[in-house]
Design an enzyme around this catalytic site. Structure first.
Site, PDB file in Angstrom:
ATOM      1  CD  GLU A   1      -2.824   0.386   0.020  1.00 35.38           C
ATOM      2  OE1 GLU A   1      -2.993   1.251  -1.393  1.00 35.38           O
ATOM      3  OE2 GLU A   1      -3.695  -0.858   0.534  1.00 35.38           O
ATOM      4  CG  HIS A   2      -0.279   5.141   0.649  1.00 37.55           C
ATOM      5  ND1 HIS A   2      -0.237   5.743   0.676  1.00 37.55           N
ATOM      6  CD2 HIS A   2      -1.185   4.799   1.728  1.00 37.55           C
ATOM      7  CE1 HIS A   2      -1.423   6.740   0.615  1.00 37.55           C
ATOM      8  NE2 HIS A   2      -2.172   5.261   2.117  1.00 37.55           N
TER       9      HIS A   2
ATOM     10  CD  GLU B   1      -7.605   9.700  -9.556  1.00 30.64           C
ATOM     11  OE1 GLU B   1      -8.398   8.764 -10.208  1.00 30.64           O
ATOM     12  OE2 GLU B   1      -7.737   9.319  -8.299  1.00 30.64           O
TER      13      GLU B   1
ATOM     14  CB  SER C   1      -9.867   1.818  -7.142  1.00 30.78           C
ATOM     15  OG  SER C   1      -9.271   3.125  -8.110  1.00 30.78           O
TER      16      SER C   1
ATOM     17  CB  SER D   1     -11.382   7.874  -8.763  1.00 29.28           C
ATOM     18  OG  SER D   1     -10.693   7.170  -7.525  1.00 29.28           O
TER      19      SER D   1
ATOM     20  N   GLY E   1     -15.607   6.359  -3.435  1.00 31.42           N
ATOM     21  CA  GLY E   1     -14.875   6.696  -1.911  1.00 31.42           C
ATOM     22  C   GLY E   1     -14.260   6.408  -0.829  1.00 31.42           C
TER      23      GLY E   1
ATOM     24  CG  ASP F   1      -6.150   3.142  -7.591  1.00 33.50           C
ATOM     25  OD1 ASP F   1      -4.838   2.213  -6.998  1.00 33.50           O
ATOM     26  OD2 ASP F   1      -6.562   4.700  -7.011  1.00 33.50           O
TER      27      ASP F   1
ATOM     28  N   GLY G   1     -12.743   3.696  -1.047  1.00 31.24           N
ATOM     29  CA  GLY G   1     -10.954   2.456  -1.343  1.00 31.24           C
ATOM     30  C   GLY G   1     -10.968   1.294  -2.131  1.00 31.24           C
TER      31      GLY G   1
ATOM     32  CG  ASP H   1       0.261   3.506  -6.541  1.00 30.53           C
ATOM     33  OD1 ASP H   1       0.823   4.515  -5.770  1.00 30.53           O
ATOM     34  OD2 ASP H   1      -0.617   3.949  -7.354  1.00 30.53           O
TER      35      ASP H   1
HETATM   36  P1  ADP Z   1     -12.475   6.274  -4.494  1.00 29.01           P
HETATM   37  O1  ADP Z   1     -11.240   6.028  -5.373  1.00 29.01           O
HETATM   38  O2  ADP Z   1     -11.383   4.733  -3.668  1.00 29.01           O
HETATM   39  O3  ADP Z   1     -14.167   5.267  -4.781  1.00 29.01           O
HETATM   40  P2  ADP Z   1     -12.059   8.485  -4.714  1.00 29.01           P
HETATM   41  O4  ADP Z   1     -12.139   9.587  -3.508  1.00 29.01           O
HETATM   42  O5  ADP Z   1     -11.087   8.587  -5.338  1.00 29.01           O
HETATM   43  O6  ADP Z   1     -13.055   7.054  -3.485  1.00 29.01           O
HETATM   44  O7  ADP Z   1     -12.888   8.663  -6.282  1.00 29.01           O
HETATM   45  C1  ADP Z   1     -14.696   9.141  -5.511  1.00 29.01           C
HETATM   46  C2  ADP Z   1     -14.939   9.816  -6.464  1.00 29.01           C
HETATM   47  O8  ADP Z   1     -15.380   9.371  -7.701  1.00 29.01           O
HETATM   48  C3  ADP Z   1     -16.419  10.611  -6.530  1.00 29.01           C
HETATM   49  O9  ADP Z   1     -16.502  12.228  -4.625  1.00 29.01           O
HETATM   50  C4  ADP Z   1     -16.757  11.046  -7.197  1.00 29.01           C
HETATM   51  O10 ADP Z   1     -16.429  12.332  -8.119  1.00 29.01           O
HETATM   52  C5  ADP Z   1     -16.122  10.245  -8.416  1.00 29.01           C
HETATM   53  N1  ADP Z   1     -17.255   9.026  -8.967  1.00 29.01           N
HETATM   54  C6  ADP Z   1     -17.303   7.237  -9.097  1.00 29.01           C
HETATM   55  N2  ADP Z   1     -18.161   7.286  -9.017  1.00 29.01           N
HETATM   56  C7  ADP Z   1     -19.002   7.243  -9.491  1.00 29.01           C
HETATM   57  C8  ADP Z   1     -20.069   7.345 -10.117  1.00 29.01           C
HETATM   58  N3  ADP Z   1     -20.580   6.132  -9.862  1.00 29.01           N
HETATM   59  N4  ADP Z   1     -20.743   8.372 -10.429  1.00 29.01           N
HETATM   60  C9  ADP Z   1     -20.186   9.753 -10.071  1.00 29.01           C
HETATM   61  N5  ADP Z   1     -18.712  10.342  -9.975  1.00 29.01           N
HETATM   62  C10 ADP Z   1     -18.308   9.037  -9.494  1.00 29.01           C
HETATM   63 MG    MG Z   2      -9.854   7.166  -5.859  1.00 27.79          MG
END
Ligand code: ADP
Ligand code: MG
Length: 376
Positions: A24-25, A150, A116, A118, A112, A162, A114, A27
């Protein structure tokens, strides 16, 4: 887009979340990691709309935004930037290829937490636009464009793991990835009778982004200090532990702890991956517990909710390893739990967690699935 309910897609993309067993941490420090794509995913529906307007709708947020393809810039709304950033980097490399499109996103990934969501979103957008407009992006281009989105649009200076896992994931396989040179090997996820259980704390402390970027900075500065005496050391994760220990008195205590964590975690990940490949699941699990200790005490990216759940796991018969997963300050723990104990473990954790924090835990068992792909 007001009628997104009857949306007829030309292209449907499935883009999975990811787990990381250990490393973890690392990459962004050129270390070893052991991620995999999972069976939970974002689905993205795309169609061309023969205009210059792009419409994006998130079912999860029940929110919509639009932009002109000739005027792509950073938005104040975080989630817009996952789209805008990817579009920006594709347009930069392949001008004129993307035209107006509609996109509807729905996701069964916790957001949000963990796993991913995102990277799943970014890579899904890249793959979808690549398919819709026949651009011909390689996997490597999708991975780096998603990562750049990102960095430059969302503002998280994430590593490459990720996006790599989301794009290159394979059913039943872990990815043993060296983030220094991006060489990798698929390793069978042979966990015998053990399931992978994620426990979502449902907390997300707002330190996450700022502390993440700060850790990156601390590691960069720490490496510079190492290089003052050992200029040949260019990859933090590969610096021998002896060197870090020798420099202890000349480093600020927190910097020392950060560096020590990174080099120890890198060694742990190698030991753990070797143990897994040799079928020694007990050692593998033990390394997960050790990883958590390092993340909590040296790297300081855990929080009381994550620490609590790992403590419960440690005491529970049938759990051979557990740790926080992802950037930290909330999100999930990952647990290796014997199938016979799974239900009891989940019940015990849920009850203990609620009693301690008055928060409902969200447990889920994951399987290892394929990376981003076109479903229609
Ligand atoms: P993680 O990647 O661990 O889920 P992050 O904070 O890196 O957490 O990413 C979450 C962000 O990604 C959300 O706050 C939003 O901006 C975006 N996101 C993820 N899934 C969606 C979705 N289905 N619709 C809109 N935005 C999304
Ligand atoms: Mg993320």
């Amino acid at each position: 887009m007001s009628n997104h309910k009857d949306f007829e897609a030309e292209v449907l993309i499935q883009s999975p979340g990811r787990i990381n067993l250990i490393g973890e941490h690392l990459d962004y420090n050129g270390g070893q990691v052991l991620p995999a794509a999972i069976n939970l995913k974002v689905k993205l529906h795309f169609r061309k709309n023969n205009s210059s307007t792009c419409n994006c709708y998130s079912k999860n947020f029940d929110a919509h935004f639009q932009f002109d393809i000739n005027k792509v810039e950073v938005s104040e709304q975080e989630w817009h930037n996952y789209f805008l950033g990817v579009v920006h980097f594709i347009c930069q490399a392949y001008p004129g290829k993307i035209q107006g499109f509609d996109c509807v996103v729905e996701s069964d990934l916790p957001i949000g937490s963990g796993v991913s969501s995102s990277a799943a979103l970014e890579c899904g957008v890249a793959k979808g636009l690549d398919t819709l407009f026949s651009i011909g992006l390689t996997d490597d281009e999708i991975i780096t464009m998603a990562r750049d989105a990102e960095h430059h649009y969302v503002g998280t200076k994430c590593g490459i793991m990720d996006q790599f896992a989301v794009v290159r994931g394979k059913k039943g396989k872990l990815i043993r990835l060296d983030c220094n040179d991006l060489s990798f090997q698929y390793v069978p996820a042979d966990l015998g009778p053990y399931s992978i259980v994620l426990l979502n704390t449902n907390v997300s402390h707002n330190l996450a982004t700022s502390e993440y970027n700060l850790r990156r900075q601390e590691c960069e500065n720490g490496l510079k200090s190492v290089q003052n005496k050992y200029p040949e050391q260019t990859i933090l994760a590969q610096v021998p532990v002896d060197i870090i220990q020798e420099l202890k008195s000349s480093l600020p205590p927190k910097t020392y702890n950060r560096l020590l964590y990174v080099v120890q975690e890198n060694n742990r990940t190698i030991t753990a991956s070797d143990a897994l490949q040799a079928g020694d699941l007990i050692t593998f699990g033990q390394k997960l517990f050790e990883s958590h200790d390092g993340l909590s005490n040296l790297y300081e990216v855990s929080c009381k909710e994550l620490d609590f759940l790992v403590e419960v796991a440690k005491e529970f018969d049938g759990v051979i390893g557990a740790r926080m997963m992802g950037g930290g300050f909330g999100g999930c723990t990952i647990n290796l739990v014997h199938k016979d104990s799974e239900e009891a473990f989940i019940a015990a954790c849920s009850e203990a967690y609620f009693k301690e924090f008055n928060i409902q835990l969200s447990p889920f068992t994951v399987a290892i699935g394929d990376g981003v792909k076109q479903a229609i």
